[in-house]
Design an enzyme around this catalytic site. Structure first.
Site, mmCIF file in Angstrom:
data_model
loop_
_atom_site.group_PDB
_atom_site.id
_atom_site.type_symbol
_atom_site.label_atom_id
_atom_site.label_comp_id
_atom_site.label_asym_id
_atom_site.label_seq_id
_atom_site.Cartn_x
_atom_site.Cartn_y
_atom_site.Cartn_z
ATOM 1 N N CYS A 139 125.114 -26.994 90.893
ATOM 2 C CA CYS A 139 125.710 -25.929 91.701
ATOM 3 C C CYS A 139 124.666 -25.314 92.630
ATOM 4 O O CYS A 139 123.881 -24.465 92.213
ATOM 5 C CB CYS A 139 126.315 -24.867 90.793
ATOM 6 S SG CYS A 139 127.060 -23.497 91.700
ATOM 7 N N CYS A 142 124.874 -21.564 93.126
ATOM 8 C CA CYS A 142 124.402 -20.754 91.991
ATOM 9 C C CYS A 142 122.876 -20.739 91.938
ATOM 10 O O CYS A 142 122.266 -19.715 91.675
ATOM 11 C CB CYS A 142 124.863 -21.321 90.650
ATOM 12 S SG CYS A 142 126.495 -21.976 90.620
ATOM 13 N N ASP A 143 122.275 -21.904 92.137
ATOM 14 C CA ASP A 143 120.853 -22.052 91.817
ATOM 15 C C ASP A 143 119.940 -22.279 93.022
ATOM 16 O O ASP A 143 118.719 -22.284 92.869
ATOM 17 C CB ASP A 143 120.671 -23.213 90.829
ATOM 18 C CG ASP A 143 121.428 -22.947 89.524
ATOM 19 O OD1 ASP A 143 121.509 -21.768 89.133
ATOM 20 O OD2 ASP A 143 121.944 -23.900 88.923
#
Ligand code: NDP
Length: 315
Positions: A139, A142-143
């Site tokens: 992701c 997200c990261d």
């Protein structure tokens, strides 16, 4: 597995993404007293995204986790019984339907709504598993932040990979896109954006041999399948964006699925091949896969369940 703790419920909902919570809202308002088990990832896939701009009703946008908290709060306010727990086994051979939670608690339900969603696919190589969470991620939104100012790689060639590569290109110095064929699957417009980004380098005909690093990702070794040449690229992050698979494994002995595991529903309904078992959201939709379409199909499943229970004289 013990059957000692068993409970009878009218309507059981498995999964807590937009489909599951919407089904819970409708089922609760129809007085079906739904019990919802949240599954491995409470809130579903939206909880691993950031800003959501295309969910109607949020003109300013809102984050995925916030939207899912709203869904949950609304389902609770309507009276849905929301619980932690993972469905680990089912028996749809008779009536009522049996679902085991966390390998021990048995739920017997007159109607079951499956809204277990889909999960990211992985390459399946040892180094990917070992370094997952230590530079390996599925992701980018997200990261990606953790790798700002650094060099990263992303594997995949669909719209998701293109979108995530573009996202990463705004944070990272260089993005290496690893594409296994000599062309990308992504839509033309997304490909154009990728090719027009000066800091995205596309490695065609390339497969990931190994992600390098002991404790954290330090690089990736890729192989050109046409020339058999290998190349080591120093990267701090390795992103996997090769599609999703439906979370339908535990139902495979009972429900009709397509060759990739998506549950087949009667067109225009949420009905599966088993009476009283309904499916909603990404577990039965490989075409649209949107929060709003999942929510819509969750509504359909609750209405189908209500009608089914009424027709059977169970409600
Ligand atoms: P897709 O299934 O479309 O693409 C998966 C990609 O991963 C393919 O390019 C595939 O390669 C590659 N791949 C699969 N397995 C491997 C592997 N083992 N090693 C290397 N590469 C691999 O999934 P997406 O998640 O990208 O998209 C799913 C759907 O969602 C699509 O319909 C897409 O259009 C849509 N979508 C739309 C967006 C938008 O419009 N903005 C954004 C995101 C998704 P190959 O091509 O060789 O099969």
């Amino acid at each position: 597995m013990t059957d000692t703790a068993s409970e009878k419920v009218q309507c059981l909902i498995i999964g807590s993404g937009p489909a599951g919570y919407t089904a819970a809202i409708y089922a609760a308002r129809a007085n079906l007293k739904p019990v919802l088990y949240q599954g491995i990832q409470p809130g579903g896939q939206l909880t691993i995204t950031t800003e959501v701009e295309n969910y109607p009703g949020y003109p300013e946008g809102k984050t995925g986790p916030e939207i899912m908290m709203d869904f949950e709060a609304q389902a609770k306010r309507m009276g849905a019984d929301i619980r932690y727990g993972i469905a680990t086994k089912v028996d749809f051979s008779g009536h009522p339907h049996k679902v085991w939670i966390d390998d021990e608690k048995l739920i017997e339900a007159n109607a079951v709504i499956i809204s277990t969603g889909a999960s990211a696919k992985w390459l399946g190589i040892e180094s990917e598993e070992r370094l997952n969470g230590f530079g390996v991620s599925a992701c980018a939104v997200c990261d990606g932040f953790f790798f700002r100012g650094r060099e990263v790689a992303i594997v995949g060639a669909g719209d998701t990979a293109a979108e995530e590569a573009l996202y990463l290109s705004k944070l990272c110095t260089n993005v290496h896109m690893i594409v296994r064929r000599n062309e990308m699957r992504a839509s033309k417009i997304m490909q154009d954006r990728v090719f027009n980004s000066p800091n995205i380098k596309v490695h065609f005909d390339s497969v990931t041999e190994e992600i390098l690093g002991e404790k954290n990702v330090t690089g990736v070794r890729i192989k050109n399948v046409k020339t058999n040449e290998t190349e080591e690229i120093p990267v701090g992050g390795f992103f996997v964006a090769i599609g999703h698979q439906p979370n339908s494994e535990i139902f495979k002995d009972y429900l009709e699925m397509d060759e990739t595991g998506y549950i087949i529903t009667t067109p225009g309904t949420s009905k599966t091949n088993v009476e009283g078992v309904f499916a909603a959201g990404d577990v039965q939709d490989k075409t649209y896969r949107q929060a709003v379409t999942a929510a819509g199909s969750g509504c359909m499943a609750a209405l189908d369940a209500e009608r089914y229970l009424g027709a059977k004289g169970l409600h």
